[in-house]
Structure formats: C-alpha cells, structure tokens
Design an enzyme around this catalytic site. Sequence first.
Site, PDB file in Angstrom:
ATOM      1  N   SER A 128      59.913  32.258  42.325  1.00  9.19           N
ATOM      2  CA  SER A 128      59.637  31.291  43.375  1.00  9.19           C
ATOM      3  C   SER A 128      58.576  31.813  44.324  1.00  9.19           C
ATOM      4  CB  SER A 128      60.914  30.992  44.155  1.00  9.19           C
ATOM      5  OG  SER A 128      60.643  30.048  45.161  1.00  9.19           O
ATOM      6  N   ASN A 186      65.427  24.940  44.083  1.00  8.01           N
ATOM      7  CA  ASN A 186      64.486  23.819  44.212  1.00  8.01           C
ATOM      8  C   ASN A 186      65.184  22.556  44.704  1.00  8.01           C
ATOM      9  OD1 ASN A 186      62.815  25.714  42.985  1.00  8.01           O
ATOM     10  ND2 ASN A 186      61.723  24.170  41.811  1.00  8.01           N
ATOM     11  N   GLU A 189      65.631  22.844  48.265  1.00 12.56           N
ATOM     12  CA  GLU A 189      64.310  22.628  48.870  1.00 12.56           C
ATOM     13  C   GLU A 189      64.040  21.121  49.050  1.00 12.56           C
ATOM     14  OE1 GLU A 189      61.184  24.797  46.760  1.00 12.56           O
ATOM     15  OE2 GLU A 189      59.977  22.977  46.835  1.00 12.56           O
TER      16      GLU A 189
END
Length: 483
Positions: A128, A186, A189
């Site tokens: 990441s 993710n 996120e």
Amino acid sequence: GLADVGVTGLAVMGRNLARNIARHGHAVAVHNRTASRVDELVAEHGDEGDFRPSHSLEDFVASLAKPRRVIIMVKAGKATDAVIDELVPLLEEGDIVVDAGNAHYEDTRRREHDLRERGLHFVGTGVSGGEEGALEGPSIMPGGSRESYEALGPILEDIAVDVDGTPCCTYVGPDGAGHFVKMVHNGIEYADMQLIAEAYDLLRQGLDLSPAQLADVFDEWNEGDLESFLVEITARVLRHEDASTGKPFVDVVVDQAEQKGTGRWTVQSALDLGVPVTGIAEAVFARALSGAAGQRKAVLDRGLAGPSGGRLEGADAEGFVDAVRQALYASKVVAYAQGFDQITAASQEYGWDIDRGMMATIWRGGCIIRARFLDRIKQAYDKDQHLASLLLDDYFAEAVADAQDAWRRVVATAVRLGVPAPGFSSALAYYDGLRRDRLPAALVQGLRDLFGAHTYRRVDAEGTYHVLWSEDGSEERQDTQDQ
Ligand code: 2AM
C-alpha cells in the site's frame, strides 16, 4: 555474486519497488517482458544501487541467490498467472514467488495451493502507498508460509516505511491473508473517504462555507483525534484553485466517483462472511449512485420533492462544525470496527490467526489510511487480544459516548436538510443496533416461521419451535428432546 532478490514487471510500481530495494543495499535482479523497460531503469537509476538486468526470464532466475526470491509486479489477473506459469519451471524447491500486485485473495489462495504442491512458496502480499510509497516506503502485508517470511521478511521490513522505529511490515498469515488484509484496508479507505465527503457536504450545504473555509476546518481537525493523511489531503484538495477558471477545484471536477474494485470485493466478501460492514458498503453504493449519470439527469430534469429548509440559522448553526467533527469521528470508529470484524471473521474462517493489533501497527505509515487513530486501535488489541468489537474498548466506547449527542444531531440535521449522509447514518444505526437489548429480528423470525415454517428459538427454553399457523396456533417443538 548473485542477486538477493528479483523483480519482474517494471511498470511504475515494480520499478519503484526495485529502486527501493536497491537503495537499501540489496542487489536486485530486474526483468520485464518488454526488455526496453529493463534498460531504461538501469540507464535512469542505475546509480542508486546494485541492479542486475536480465532480458530473459532464464537469465533473471539464474542471477538469483537461493532460495530464490522473485517479486512479481504485473497487472493483477491473467498476467500474474502467465508470469507464474513461465517462472515455475525455472525454479527449484524452496524458492519463493511473491505476488505484490493487487490480487483477489481467492486467487492468492489458489496460487499458493498450486505452488505449494510443487514445493514452492507463494507469498501474496499487499503493498500500500501507491507509486510514491513503493519508492519511499510502503506498508507491506505479506501472506504465505511463515518459513518464507523468514527468508523474505528482512528485505521487506527494510524497504517498508518506519513509524516510531517499527517497520510497517509484518507476517500477516497463511495463503490469502495478506491480500485479504490489503483488501479490507482499501475497503476502510472507501468508508473513510465517504465519511469525509459527507462532512464536507453537510458543512457546505448547512452553513454555506466555501471550499477554502472548509480547508481551514479540515486543517484544524487534522490537529486532533482525526489527524490522518486523508484529512490532511482533504484540506489540500479543498484549498486548491482550478488553474484555468480560478474556481475552487472541487467545483470543476465531475461528481461521479470511480472505483477499481477493491471496495466491491470487500463488500462481496463481507456478505459471504455475514459481517455487517455497513460503512464500506454505503461508500461503495454512494460511488455507484454518483456514477448513475443517466438516472441522476432524469431525476434532475423531472425534479423530486425534498425539504424546503435550506441553510442552518441561529441555534441550529451554533456549534455545528464541531458536531460534524464528532459525528465524523464516531462514524469512523464504527467503520474501522466493522473492518476489523471482517478480518476477525475471515481469520477464523480460513484459519489465518491474524494479529489485529499488528495490522493497525503496519497501517500507521505508508498507506492511505495512515492516522494517529491507528495507534488507538493497536493499543485496544494490545490490551485485549480477544476484543469482540473495537467499540468495547474503553477508549473507543468513551470517545463514542462523548460524540453521540453531536452524532445524532448531525444525522437528524442531514435528514431535515435532505443532505444524504449514508455513512454517518448507517454507522449510527449500526451502533444503536449493536447496543439494543431486544432487536426486531424477533418479528422477522416470527414472519419467517409463518410463511415458510422456518422455525424459531424461544427466549425461555432450549430447542427449535414452529407455530401451527394454519391450524390451532399451538406450538410444536421441531427438534427432538434428546438433541
Ligand atoms: P510489459 O512492459 O512487457 O507490457 C504492467 O502492465 C506490467 O505488467 C508491465 O511491466 C507489463 O510488461 C507486465 N505484464 C503485463 N502482462 C504481462 C504478461 N502476460 N507477462 C509478463 N508481463 C506482463
């Protein structure tokens, strides 16, 4: 001598990863299907470290010390399988194949299984931090065998970013665990960005603050508990002026969010695992709604009724900025709690034994959700390895208790103004659902028993029951007494 590690696939992510490895003093073999990329890398960055270029996969493999460590950095999907298929016949027992791309964890499980049968280690790893992270220090989430981590871990920990002297890289768990954790990262996120967007929208609509004024608000928030990369860059984006029109940049961007699919994967997996990740799901759906251009235009053309009330005035406006800050924080706690619940469920389902506190630790740097907040999560799991929900940790329980009045006010205000806040409101609904002594699920069970004889359990006795709805309404026990 032979190279310590190899990277094949030298598009920008692979190239940066290779440079990062070389800059840390490791001899790195580099290869790419199209050889020109190899030569370009060496021509442009050869002075940064010890690169060993190869133009064929055979030479590349031959240039590696044993056990060979090969990092594949190609587009996820068919390309990964193609490279693996080409590579495997050239390798020997004990060699380690690393997929650093954004693979789906089910693909990683399959590949790990196939390679293990051939005596090879397969490490699916989340990386990441994007292009910059790959070069300057990403957060790294490797799965696979523990044995492979012994050979690979030191290099990965070297190139990962450090926070307070701790590398943002740790062994995650067997087979697909690394890619799974990256996927949930993710997903979180997505949720975090959606919540930030709702905070912006509510303040802009409710108080008529300009993007530049809102940039100041987010800057201020970044000094407190919300301190994070995402809040920091929110201020930057809101402050940015469009060069050609002089308008706020955010006003010249088409309001249709795109997605590459990891949020969707997270929700699909959560549905299978039966874990309510409402924050992530709402974020994915909000993007889908924004992208439904034809439908939105048709609705706009016809016009659909909304509330008449426009801006907040007087007492309604008072303290609203800080109320939104608190609502954002509480909703964020819920979204992260849900994400960690999903990791917990998958860890049990697949036998991964993931250390959740360590996941919070390695997300503190390099990645998009890096935040002060993650220290709190780490501390919560350090205190109690078996914590049933982050919301049960004293710090988080109290933080949400402090925020809840403001949170309810903000959700009520959003509803009154007709400003959509699916992230805030679903997080609150989740919180209230989790708190409830009795849920209306009892009624759902009753309905299921009536129309489908799906049976129910009683609060006051063991066993499974069914009401003879079409007969005399008496109750029958469905399981046998001795079960
Ligand atoms: P290329 O430079 O030869 O296109 C991102 O697309 C990276 O993945 C590039 O390095 C690309 O190589 C590589 N790639 C894509 N498909 C591939 C395949 N089937 N085999 C090998 N490399 C591939």
